[in-house]
Scaffold this motif. Structure first.
Motif, PDB file in Angstrom:
ATOM      1  N   LEU A  23      -9.218  13.927   2.958  1.00 51.96           N
ATOM      2  CA  LEU A  23      -8.318  13.443   4.002  1.00 51.96           C
ATOM      3  C   LEU A  23      -6.937  13.194   3.438  1.00 51.96           C
ATOM      4  CD1 LEU A  23     -10.417  10.804   5.925  1.00 51.96           C
ATOM      5  CD2 LEU A  23      -9.422  12.904   6.832  1.00 51.96           C
ATOM      6  N   ARG A  24      -6.925  12.566   2.267  1.00 50.43           N
ATOM      7  CA  ARG A  24      -5.663  12.232   1.637  1.00 50.43           C
ATOM      8  C   ARG A  24      -4.913  13.508   1.277  1.00 50.43           C
ATOM      9  NH1 ARG A  24      -3.081  10.763  -3.027  1.00 50.43           N
ATOM     10  NH2 ARG A  24      -4.503  11.938  -4.328  1.00 50.43           N
ATOM     11  N   ARG A  25      -5.661  14.468   0.700  1.00 53.62           N
ATOM     12  CA  ARG A  25      -5.052  15.714   0.274  1.00 53.62           C
ATOM     13  C   ARG A  25      -4.564  16.545   1.461  1.00 53.62           C
ATOM     14  NH1 ARG A  25      -9.314  16.850  -2.885  1.00 53.62           N
ATOM     15  NH2 ARG A  25      -9.955  18.431  -1.383  1.00 53.62           N
ATOM     16  N   GLU A  26      -5.450  16.742   2.448  1.00 54.80           N
ATOM     17  CA  GLU A  26      -5.149  17.709   3.506  1.00 54.80           C
ATOM     18  C   GLU A  26      -4.339  17.121   4.644  1.00 54.80           C
ATOM     19  OE1 GLU A  26      -8.794  19.505   4.711  1.00 54.80           O
ATOM     20  OE2 GLU A  26      -9.248  20.227   2.681  1.00 54.80           O
ATOM     21  N   ARG A  27      -4.566  15.845   4.955  1.00 56.25           N
ATOM     22  CA  ARG A  27      -3.860  15.253   6.084  1.00 56.25           C
ATOM     23  C   ARG A  27      -2.744  14.312   5.643  1.00 56.25           C
ATOM     24  NH1 ARG A  27      -7.665  13.414  11.148  1.00 56.25           N
ATOM     25  NH2 ARG A  27      -8.443  15.467  11.731  1.00 56.25           N
ATOM     26  N   GLY A  28      -2.697  14.051   4.334  1.00 56.25           N
ATOM     27  CA  GLY A  28      -1.717  13.093   3.846  1.00 56.25           C
ATOM     28  C   GLY A  28      -2.002  11.676   4.289  1.00 56.25           C
ATOM     29  N   SER A  29      -3.278  11.391   4.600  1.00 54.28           N
ATOM     30  CA  SER A  29      -3.635  10.050   5.070  1.00 54.28           C
ATOM     31  C   SER A  29      -3.479   9.016   3.972  1.00 54.28           C
ATOM     32  CB  SER A  29      -5.090  10.020   5.530  1.00 54.28           C
ATOM     33  OG  SER A  29      -5.333  11.023   6.468  1.00 54.28           O
ATOM     34  N   VAL A  50       0.862  -1.186   0.000  1.00 53.65           N
ATOM     35  CA  VAL A  50       0.000   0.000   0.000  1.00 53.65           C
ATOM     36  C   VAL A  50       0.894   1.230   0.000  1.00 53.65           C
ATOM     37  CG1 VAL A  50      -1.733   1.292   1.283  1.00 53.65           C
ATOM     38  CG2 VAL A  50      -1.811  -1.215   1.267  1.00 53.65           C
ATOM     39  N   PRO A  51       0.920   1.981  -1.103  1.00 53.65           N
ATOM     40  CA  PRO A  51       1.799   3.156  -1.145  1.00 53.65           C
ATOM     41  C   PRO A  51       1.334   4.202  -0.131  1.00 53.65           C
ATOM     42  CG  PRO A  51       0.950   2.592  -3.335  1.00 53.65           C
ATOM     43  CD  PRO A  51       0.161   1.807  -2.350  1.00 53.65           C
ATOM     44  N   ASP A  52       2.278   4.796   0.586  1.00 61.34           N
ATOM     45  CA  ASP A  52       1.932   5.850   1.543  1.00 61.34           C
ATOM     46  C   ASP A  52       1.257   7.010   0.819  1.00 61.34           C
ATOM     47  OD1 ASP A  52       2.961   4.397   3.550  1.00 61.34           O
ATOM     48  OD2 ASP A  52       4.859   5.484   3.684  1.00 61.34           O
ATOM     49  N   GLY A  53       0.203   7.527   1.433  1.00 59.64           N
ATOM     50  CA  GLY A  53      -0.491   8.668   0.850  1.00 59.64           C
ATOM     51  C   GLY A  53      -1.376   8.323  -0.327  1.00 59.64           C
ATOM     52  N   SER A  54      -1.573   7.031  -0.575  1.00 55.27           N
ATOM     53  CA  SER A  54      -2.422   6.647  -1.698  1.00 55.27           C
ATOM     54  C   SER A  54      -3.859   6.474  -1.227  1.00 55.27           C
ATOM     55  CB  SER A  54      -1.949   5.322  -2.293  1.00 55.27           C
ATOM     56  OG  SER A  54      -2.237   4.252  -1.399  1.00 55.27           O
ATOM     57  N   PHE A  55      -4.789   6.494  -2.199  1.00 50.81           N
ATOM     58  CA  PHE A  55      -6.137   6.002  -1.948  1.00 50.81           C
ATOM     59  C   PHE A  55      -6.218   4.691  -2.710  1.00 50.81           C
ATOM     60  CE2 PHE A  55     -10.892   7.373  -1.731  1.00 50.81           C
ATOM     61  CZ  PHE A  55     -11.256   6.064  -1.481  1.00 50.81           C
ATOM     62  N   THR A  56      -6.037   3.615  -1.988  1.00 49.37           N
ATOM     63  CA  THR A  56      -6.044   2.302  -2.618  1.00 49.37           C
ATOM     64  C   THR A  56      -7.439   1.705  -2.512  1.00 49.37           C
ATOM     65  OG1 THR A  56      -3.713   1.906  -2.124  1.00 49.37           O
ATOM     66  CG2 THR A  56      -5.096  -0.035  -2.499  1.00 49.37           C
ATOM     67  N   ALA A  57      -8.052   1.395  -3.656  1.00 47.29           N
ATOM     68  CA  ALA A  57      -9.373   0.775  -3.639  1.00 47.29           C
ATOM     69  C   ALA A  57      -9.239  -0.686  -4.026  1.00 47.29           C
ATOM     70  CB  ALA A  57     -10.311   1.491  -4.600  1.00 47.29           C
ATOM     71  N   ILE A  58      -9.872  -1.560  -3.240  1.00 51.84           N
ATOM     72  CA  ILE A  58      -9.871  -2.981  -3.559  1.00 51.84           C
ATOM     73  C   ILE A  58     -11.225  -3.325  -4.155  1.00 51.84           C
ATOM     74  CG2 ILE A  58      -9.496  -5.305  -2.664  1.00 51.84           C
ATOM     75  CD1 ILE A  58      -8.071  -4.073  -0.276  1.00 51.84           C
ATOM     76  N   VAL A  59     -11.213  -3.877  -5.375  1.00 53.51           N
ATOM     77  CA  VAL A  59     -12.470  -4.256  -6.004  1.00 53.51           C
ATOM     78  C   VAL A  59     -12.423  -5.735  -6.370  1.00 53.51           C
ATOM     79  CG1 VAL A  59     -12.916  -1.953  -6.933  1.00 53.51           C
ATOM     80  CG2 VAL A  59     -11.664  -3.620  -8.310  1.00 53.51           C
ATOM     81  N   GLY A  60     -13.583  -6.286  -6.600  1.00 48.32           N
ATOM     82  CA  GLY A  60     -13.661  -7.689  -6.976  1.00 48.32           C
ATOM     83  C   GLY A  60     -15.084  -8.171  -6.799  1.00 48.32           C
ATOM     84  N   ALA A  61     -15.375  -9.336  -7.357  1.00 44.81           N
ATOM     85  CA  ALA A  61     -16.731  -9.878  -7.258  1.00 44.81           C
ATOM     86  C   ALA A  61     -16.993 -10.293  -5.810  1.00 44.81           C
ATOM     87  CB  ALA A  61     -16.883 -11.073  -8.197  1.00 44.81           C
ATOM     88  N   ASN A  62     -18.275 -10.563  -5.494  1.00 46.98           N
ATOM     89  CA  ASN A  62     -18.612 -11.075  -4.169  1.00 46.98           C
ATOM     90  C   ASN A  62     -17.853 -12.371  -3.918  1.00 46.98           C
ATOM     91  OD1 ASN A  62     -20.457  -9.044  -3.656  1.00 46.98           O
ATOM     92  ND2 ASN A  62     -22.139 -10.163  -4.623  1.00 46.98           N
ATOM     93  N   GLY A  63     -17.283 -12.501  -2.737  1.00 49.60           N
ATOM     94  CA  GLY A  63     -16.575 -13.735  -2.409  1.00 49.60           C
ATOM     95  C   GLY A  63     -15.162 -13.797  -2.959  1.00 49.60           C
ATOM     96  N   SER A  64     -14.667 -12.659  -3.481  1.00 53.24           N
ATOM     97  CA  SER A  64     -13.318 -12.690  -4.043  1.00 53.24           C
ATOM     98  C   SER A  64     -12.252 -12.545  -2.962  1.00 53.24           C
ATOM     99  CB  SER A  64     -13.166 -11.563  -5.069  1.00 53.24           C
ATOM    100  OG  SER A  64     -13.404 -10.323  -4.441  1.00 53.24           O
ATOM    101  N   GLY A  65     -12.670 -12.260  -1.727  1.00 53.98           N
ATOM    102  CA  GLY A  65     -11.715 -12.178  -0.625  1.00 53.98           C
ATOM    103  C   GLY A  65     -11.278 -10.771  -0.290  1.00 53.98           C
ATOM    104  N   LYS A  66     -11.965  -9.757  -0.873  1.00 57.88           N
ATOM    105  CA  LYS A  66     -11.490  -8.393  -0.636  1.00 57.88           C
ATOM    106  C   LYS A  66     -11.721  -7.941   0.807  1.00 57.88           C
ATOM    107  CE  LYS A  66     -15.499  -6.427  -3.147  1.00 57.88           C
ATOM    108  NZ  LYS A  66     -16.361  -7.604  -2.979  1.00 57.88           N
ATOM    109  N   SER A  67     -12.901  -8.286   1.371  1.00 61.24           N
ATOM    110  CA  SER A  67     -13.143  -7.899   2.766  1.00 61.24           C
ATOM    111  C   SER A  67     -12.256  -8.686   3.727  1.00 61.24           C
ATOM    112  CB  SER A  67     -14.612  -8.113   3.135  1.00 61.24           C
ATOM    113  OG  SER A  67     -15.396  -7.054   2.652  1.00 61.24           O
ATOM    114  N   THR A  68     -12.002  -9.949   3.368  1.00 62.77           N
ATOM    115  CA  THR A  68     -11.112 -10.768   4.199  1.00 62.77           C
ATOM    116  C   THR A  68      -9.706 -10.174   4.213  1.00 62.77           C
ATOM    117  OG1 THR A  68     -12.407 -12.678   3.512  1.00 62.77           O
ATOM    118  CG2 THR A  68     -10.296 -13.125   4.576  1.00 62.77           C
TER     119      THR A  68
END
Lengths: 267, 341
Positions: free
Chosen positions: A186-192, A27-45
């Protein structure tokens, strides 16, 4: 590129059943990383594993150079926050009290409330635009307001990294945009650093700086949404035939499912 | 919210809870004074105060200072123990029915006490130890049976109710198998009673309360966070299973201590946190107010049990059972409607 949070050959699952298979993720610092995938693909896990809620069956999640399970739990909670999907809150709790309980990892037995706590709560309420709700009972609020209050609670925790588990589910479209705009701010202003599991591919493409597409517990593609979203990838990940056009508003990829009047999709 | 500070200690307290707590404390003192003065031998307040400080007539010193005062103090302390214990259990189970008397810990404490009383023929001190051990063993069994990769609150309640039912029949068995005289005194004990309680009992519950108070100081913040879902509280760095273990341990210690000296008086632990919630309108766990509510309820109930049916005295457990049973029925009905809505 620096990265405080990454997964190394991590295997995750429940009761011996493996859902996420030996997966590497940075996970790159300061990124907004989105995890996508079909139901049951393991993204929430995967997200639960990154949040230390699930102990890996193999490999490790590394936070600041050390396995996340080797950090004390309160230490992790000062660096990494989570917005889970669950909605349950104590009966009769007020918004201000709810957000204040998010200060837990910063408090001790003796010093249960300090000016720093108050400042963090005020800032979180301000940022999520919920300051005027602070005297209200949480259970009187609408779904959109509640999600902003949950976000405020997580923000009061003051972590550099925030994980969000389907933060837009059950919200109508304007509130979905509200929440994601807030994340972008948040990402822009706090660098989250933000990692979110998202269902809506088009919103993910619009807001994410780094997109992770998962299928069957593995990462299929990873990178800038504009470069990695192709009809072939969508076909592979979601089994959906589609066209990709450019979103006229944000200039990001827009997925348009194929349409046949009979209702059958042809590849 | 009001910020309370004492040296390095700072804690935020709900405004209304603070006021309610002070009012309850005043009412409790008033109720204690009425308990000391009222009765077949009624005394004016100035005589009561004199006797409490040992400067009354010999008769006043005997009736007020040696008979009524220790009993009233035991009632207040037992009420606090039940009230706090109920508050802890309802907080960790997130359920108004999650009280030690419903969930079987109180019954388990009785089983322990009965074993000592009927089989080992032990003293008061031994009976108390038996009650605490009985409560602890019950808690351990409930924990073991309801834990599957973490302790789910609802499972804890259901397993506890089931185990409580089993222990109830074990208690009956113990009584049926005992000598007639023993069985009679054991049955009377099982109702829950404060008649004839003395300073020894007061010291015993008092000691347990001091230990419980220290544990509650540690528990208060983790408990208030654990009222959210497990995922959310874990994300704030709370170890939910450890919190639940410590909370159950504290709650069982307090409930067993109370049972040890007064018998399993029903429904104080169930009612006190609910009354507290209505009075304060604040989210849990609110242990201080819950303890004060429990004390006030039990002192008033014991006064009524002592005086309302003269020339006879009722065991206070009969009275709380009657009133509390009606309340439980109402509560179940309400929860059921809420579940259907």
């Amino acid at each position: 590129m620096t990265s405080r949070l990454r997964a190394e050959q991590v295997a995750l699952g429940y009761d011996g059943r493996k859902i996420v298979h030996e997966l590497d993720l940075t996970v790159p610092d300061g990124s907004f990383t989105a995890i996508v995938g079909a139901n049951g693909s393991g993204k929430s896990t995967l997200l639960r594993g990154l949040a230390r809620l699930l102990k890996p069956q193999g490999g490790a999640v590394i936070l600041d150079g050390k396995s996340i399970h080797d950090h004390p739990s309160k230490e992790v909670a000062r660096r990494l926050g989570l917005l889970p999907q669950s909605q349950s809150a104590p009966e009769a709790i007020s918004v201000a009290d709810l957000v204040a309980r998010g200060r837990y990892p910063h408090q001790s037995l003796l010093r249960q409330w300090s000016p720093a706590d108050q400042a963090a709560v005020n800032a979180a309420l301000e940022l999520t635009d919920t300051a005027d709700l602070s005297g209200r009972g949480f259970h009187e609020l609408s779904g959109g307001q509640r999600q902003r209050v949950w976000l405020a609670m997580a923000l009061a925790q003051e972590t550099d990294i925030l994980l969000l588990d389907e933060p837009t589910t059950y919200l109508d479209i304007s509130h979905q945009i509200d929440v994601l705009d807030l994340c972008a701010r948040l990402r822009r202003e706090r660098g989250s650093t933000l990692v979110a599991v998202l269902h809506d591919l088009n919103l993910a493409a619009r807001y994410a700086t780094n997109l992770v597409a998962m299928k069957d517990g593995r990462i299929v593609a990873e990178g800038d949404p504009t470069t990695i979203i192709t009809p072939e990838l969508i076909e592979e990940v979601f089994g959906l035939a589609c066209r990709i056009i450019t979103d006229p508003e944000s200039k990001t990829p827009l997925v348009i499912p194929r349409y046949t009047p009979e209702g059958t999709t042809t590849p | 919210m009001t910020l309370l500070k004492a040296g390095p200690y700072s804690v935020r307290v709900n405004h209304r809870s603070l006021i309610v707590g002070v009012v309850l404390l005043v009412l409790l003192v008033a109720a204690l004074l009425v308990t000391l003065s009222a009765g077949t031998n009624a005394f004016p307040m100035d005589r009561v105060v004199a006797a409490v400080f040992g400067s009354g007539t010999p008769a006043e010193n005997l009736i007020i200072g040696e008979l009524r005062l220790p009993r009233a103090v035991v009632a207040a302390l037992v009420g606090i123990a039940f009230g706090v214990s109920g508050g802890i259990f309802q907080s960790i189970t997130r359920n108004p029915l999650g009280s030690p008397d419903v969930v079987g810990f109180g019954i388990g404490a009785s089983t322990g006490a009965l074993v000592v009383l009927l089989i080992l023929k032990g003293s008061l001190a031994a009976t108390s130890i038996g009650a605490v051990v009985g409560g602890a063993v019950t808690a351990a069994i409930v924990f073991a049976l309801s834990s599957r990769g973490g302790v789910a609150p609802l499972r804890l309640v259901l397993v506890g109710i089931g185990l409580g039912a089993a222990l109830n029949s074990l208690n009956s068995l113990l009584i049926v198998r005992a000598q007639v005289y023993d069985a009679q005194s054991a049955s009377a004990w099982l109702v829950g009673n404060l008649v004839g309680r003395d300073w020894d009992e007061a010291r015993l519950v008092g000691g347990i309360l001091v230990a419980g108070f220290v544990l509650c100081l540690v528990l208060h913040r983790p408990l208030s966070l654990s009222e959210f879902s497990d995922e959310r509280s874990a994300s704030f760095g709370l170890s939910t299973d450890r919190t639940r273990l410590l909370a159950v341990g504290t709650g069982v210690l307090l409930a067993s201590g109370a049972v040890a000296v007064a018998g399993p008086i029903q429904f104080i632990a169930l009612t006190a946190p609910q009354v507290t919630k209505r009075l304060t309108g604040a989210p849990g766990p609110n242990l201080v107010v819950s303890g004060l509510t429990g004390a006030l309820l039990l002192v008033l109930a014991d006064l009524a049990a002592r005086e309302a049916f003269q020339p006879r005295q009722l065991p206070v457990g009969v009275l709380t059972g009657l009133v509390g049973g009606a309340y439980l029925a109402w509560l179940l009905g309400r929860e059921w409607r809420k579940g259907r809505a």
